[in-house]
Design an enzyme around this catalytic site. Structure first.
Site, PDB file in Angstrom:
ATOM      1  CD  GLU A  94      21.342  51.706  69.168  1.00 25.00           C
ATOM      2  OE1 GLU A  94      20.174  51.362  69.405  1.00 25.00           O
ATOM      3  OE2 GLU A  94      22.290  50.908  69.164  1.00 25.00           O
ATOM      4  CB  CYS A 109      30.475  55.018  73.255  1.00 25.97           C
ATOM      5  SG  CYS A 109      30.782  53.889  71.924  1.00 25.97           S
ATOM      6  CB  CYS A 116      29.788  48.965  60.390  1.00 20.93           C
ATOM      7  SG  CYS A 116      31.589  48.812  60.262  1.00 20.93           S
ATOM      8  CB  CYS A 120      33.502  42.457  63.163  1.00 21.34           C
ATOM      9  SG  CYS A 120      34.680  43.674  62.553  1.00 21.34           S
ATOM     10  CB  CYS A 123      30.104  43.580  65.556  1.00 25.61           C
ATOM     11  SG  CYS A 123      29.490  45.267  65.515  1.00 25.61           S
ATOM     12  N   GLY A 167      29.984  51.815  63.334  1.00 28.58           N
ATOM     13  CA  GLY A 167      30.815  52.249  62.215  1.00 28.58           C
ATOM     14  C   GLY A 167      32.307  52.144  62.454  1.00 28.58           C
ATOM     15  CD  GLU A 168      37.467  51.340  61.202  1.00 25.81           C
ATOM     16  OE1 GLU A 168      37.429  50.365  61.943  1.00 25.81           O
ATOM     17  OE2 GLU A 168      38.240  52.316  61.398  1.00 25.81           O
ATOM     18  CG  HIS A 224      38.308  41.885  69.155  1.00 27.73           C
ATOM     19  ND1 HIS A 224      38.306  42.539  70.363  1.00 27.73           N
ATOM     20  CD2 HIS A 224      37.592  42.679  68.309  1.00 27.73           C
ATOM     21  CE1 HIS A 224      37.625  43.663  70.259  1.00 27.73           C
ATOM     22  NE2 HIS A 224      37.187  43.783  69.027  1.00 27.73           N
ATOM     23  CG  ASN A 298      27.924  42.505  76.603  1.00 26.53           C
ATOM     24  OD1 ASN A 298      27.555  42.302  77.731  1.00 26.53           O
ATOM     25  ND2 ASN A 298      28.947  43.291  76.302  1.00 26.53           N
ATOM     26  CB  CYS A 341      31.881  46.239  73.288  1.00 27.60           C
ATOM     27  SG  CYS A 341      33.052  47.525  73.382  1.00 27.60           S
TER      28      CYS A 341
END
Ligand code: SF4
Length: 348
Positions: A94, A109, A116, A120, A123, A167-168, A224, A298, A341
């Site tokens: 995406e 973005c 990933c 986390c 996420c 992804g990282e 975070h 979110n 996010c």
């Protein structure tokens, strides 16, 4: 794709030159083919109209061009657009276009991996595991595709790119940096590296490598939480890359590159939005110039985190700002279409 054909977009310029010469192309054809692929974003040999028909057929026999196909597009009430693309092997990724027309800012973005590996806790992408790295051209093509859409809808090209999608990026370093090189190249879209931000969950070794490689892009750390205990509970990567290691790497990055660093800080109710958390964050802003973006959370289905209230976020930001730190509160964009996010999961 046929198995015996080469992916033409995976070739470096010298490799493409060698291939074209071996096929009997005149040397000036190299630039023509490069321009079609990387300047105009053409993804069919047949559209390369300044090549002869037989040369186009020869390219078709020798190479394939992996393409993204738009699988779905959703528009949020706030104008944010989420694109779901299907890769040539069927995986879904995406990209999100965030238009801020009043400021003439159109930010894309991009995803750097399908899924990933970092899991986390807050996420949606992290719940998928890593499916595969994206190639440089798959990252580049997200730009080409969405840029065309941006021009069609707003009459303006994209102005900024953030590597903050699925992804990282620093775990797909080679392809990510190749995509940056293509995007900033004079023989490509020629974007300014100052308009590109790579966002990382925090891989200290790779942050140092970015600096050593002389990159001009900005860097964002998904922080975070500003203490290790809390950060460990939601970002497993912190167990091997703790905050002091990350601070040393960021200081090194700043000293060597002078490029902009920001912290992304998603506010979770009663978890990282207290006065004590603000104090920890303030301490982490004292070693080099840094901007902080506090982001509204979110909620993701099935995950336990709760978003902070607007009042708590504002109090938190006020406390940090009192110490002369640049801090911006970002209201979430695209939350009604799961485009915000941490919400990208190729679903919906
Ligand atoms: S927040 Fe980023 S690094 Fe963490 S799991 Fe999600 S996509 Fe991966």
């Amino acid at each position: 794709m046929e198995l015996n054909k080469k992916d033409i977009l995976s070739l470096t310029k010298p490799q493409l030159k060698e291939s074209l010469i071996s096929l009997g192309f005149e040397s000036y054809r190299l630039q023509q083919v490069e321009d079609w692929l990387w300047k105009h974003g053409v993804r069919q040999f047949d559209a390369m109209s300044n090549l002869s028909k037989s040369q186009r057929a020869l390219l078709e026999e020798t190479f394939f061009i992996p393409t993204l196909t738009e699988d779905k597009m959703q528009q949020s009430n706030d104008g944010t657009l989420k694109f779901r693309f299907k890769l040539h092997d069927g995986y879904l990724i995406e990209s999100v276009l965030i238009p801020v027309a009043e400021e003439d800012r159109y930010t894309l973005c991009v995803s750097s991996q399908a899924g990933c590996s970092l899991s986390c806790k807050f996420c949606a992408t992290g719940q998928m595991g890593l499916l595969r790295h994206l190639t440089a051209s798959e990252i580049f093509d997200q730009y080409m595709w969405v840029n065309a859409k941006c021009i069609e809808l707003y009459g303006k090209p994209l102005t900024n790119i953030v590597y903050m999608g699925m992804g990282e990026p620093l775990l797909n370093y080679k392809n990510v940096m190749e995509s940056v090189a293509r995007l900033t190249s004079e023989s490509g879209p020629h974007l300014s590296a100052k308009r590109i931000t790579i966002s990382t969950a925090g891989i200290a070794k790779m942050i140092r490598k970015l600096a050593d490689d002389g990159t001009k892009v900005n860097l964002a750390l998904s922080l975070h939480a500003a203490d290790d205990k809390k950060r460990n509970t939601m970002m497993a990567i912190n167990e091997t890359n703790n905050l002091s290691t990350l601070m040393e790497a960021l200081k090194y990055f700043y000293k060597k590159s002078g490029n902009r660093i920001s912290y992304e800080y998603i506010a979770f109710q009663n978890f990282n939005d207290t006065t004590a958390d603000a104090k920890n964050l303030i301490r982490m802003c004292s070693q080099f110039p840094v901007r902080v973006n506090v982001i509204e959370y979110n909620p993701v289905k099935g995950l336990d985190f709760i978003k902070s209230s607007e009042d708590r976020i504002n109090d938190f930001a006020r406390e940090v700002r009192k110490h002369g730190i640049m801090i911006t509160v970002r209201r979430s964009r695209g939350k009604d279409i799961d485009a915000a996010c941490g919400q990208l999961a190729g679903e919906g």
